[in-house]
Design an enzyme around this catalytic site. Sequence first.
Site, mmCIF file in Angstrom:
data_model
loop_
_atom_site.group_PDB
_atom_site.id
_atom_site.type_symbol
_atom_site.label_atom_id
_atom_site.label_comp_id
_atom_site.label_asym_id
_atom_site.label_seq_id
_atom_site.Cartn_x
_atom_site.Cartn_y
_atom_site.Cartn_z
ATOM 1 C CG ASP A 105 -7.587 18.192 0.328
ATOM 2 O OD1 ASP A 105 -6.345 17.514 0.215
ATOM 3 O OD2 ASP A 105 -8.395 17.916 -0.461
ATOM 4 C CG ASN A 107 -3.816 7.551 3.976
ATOM 5 O OD1 ASN A 107 -2.851 6.650 3.835
ATOM 6 N ND2 ASN A 107 -4.493 8.177 3.235
ATOM 7 C CB VAL A 108 -3.357 3.607 8.191
ATOM 8 C CG1 VAL A 108 -2.665 2.312 8.278
ATOM 9 C CG2 VAL A 108 -3.791 4.289 9.313
ATOM 10 C CE LYS A 109 -3.538 1.984 -0.980
ATOM 11 N NZ LYS A 109 -1.951 2.424 -1.478
#
Length: 316
Positions: free
Chosen positions: A267, A197-199
Amino acid sequence: MKNNLDFTNCKVLIVGDIMLDKYYFGKVERLSPEAPVPVVNIKKEETRLGGASNVAHNISSLGGQVLLYGAIGHDFFGKEIERMARQKNIGTVLVKNSFPTITKARIIGGKQQIVRLDFEEKISLSPKEEEALKENIAAVLGQYDILIVSDYGKGLISESLCQFLITLAREKQLPVIIDPKGKNWNKYTGAALITPNVKELSDIVGYSVDNEDSAIEAAARDILGLYHLTSLLVTRSEKGMSLITPSESIHIPTHAEEVFDVSGAGDTVIATLSICLANGMNIQEAMQVANVAAGIVVKKIGTATLSCEELHKNLK
């Protein structure tokens, strides 16, 4: 694409961190006289498969065949995972050791999560246990269409195990899709596809990446070269997802009309993407289906799955 959603012959092998998710639902009507905290009157309790076992559950819910490798403890929660996996037609090869089965308990008052309780210790397989796991996987991987590594940073996916899996899959000409965690991406070197994800992308490049197309592309291309990766699929919350390869970028907007709970959505993305690729779809088709699948599960409470019927309906 609609006729391509029969996944009954698709075979997916998963190696990853297995967890149990427990939910306690109740009502909040007053504060405790003992401390300034809400009193939750519990009305319902649910137990669900989490982590890598949630990935496996998503695949079995879509009709695919799945074999799950992981570690659990010699405890009640470990037995619960085994029972639920059998119930949901998930094949398992589980290392049982002295570490407690990773369990996350969430207390929910109304529609608000009040607190989460984590029961866990970092897993560390002995050299003998890891070697036995490698031998077992090597003996069966050729029977499967795709390999998923579901790394939640709980200790199972060591650098040596991860590199072994990537090398073995490459020898058998199988794609490896990795859901990453942490800042040690050396262990993912050479993988076909990683789904941060972006983080997580920000963590690995060392600076905060803006959730904009150009910023995502620039950061992802730096990572592709550094770790010799084929592609990155960046999940971007309300902005959908982006596939970045050395030669192209594909951005698709989110399918979710409303977001209730994002836990477990990653998931669902990796499970749906993998089973679609195993079924012969190209990466862009698989992304579109995975994006729709994510849009379905974020409307549900907690770690959730979806059915082929739900996919059919939403793909229309």
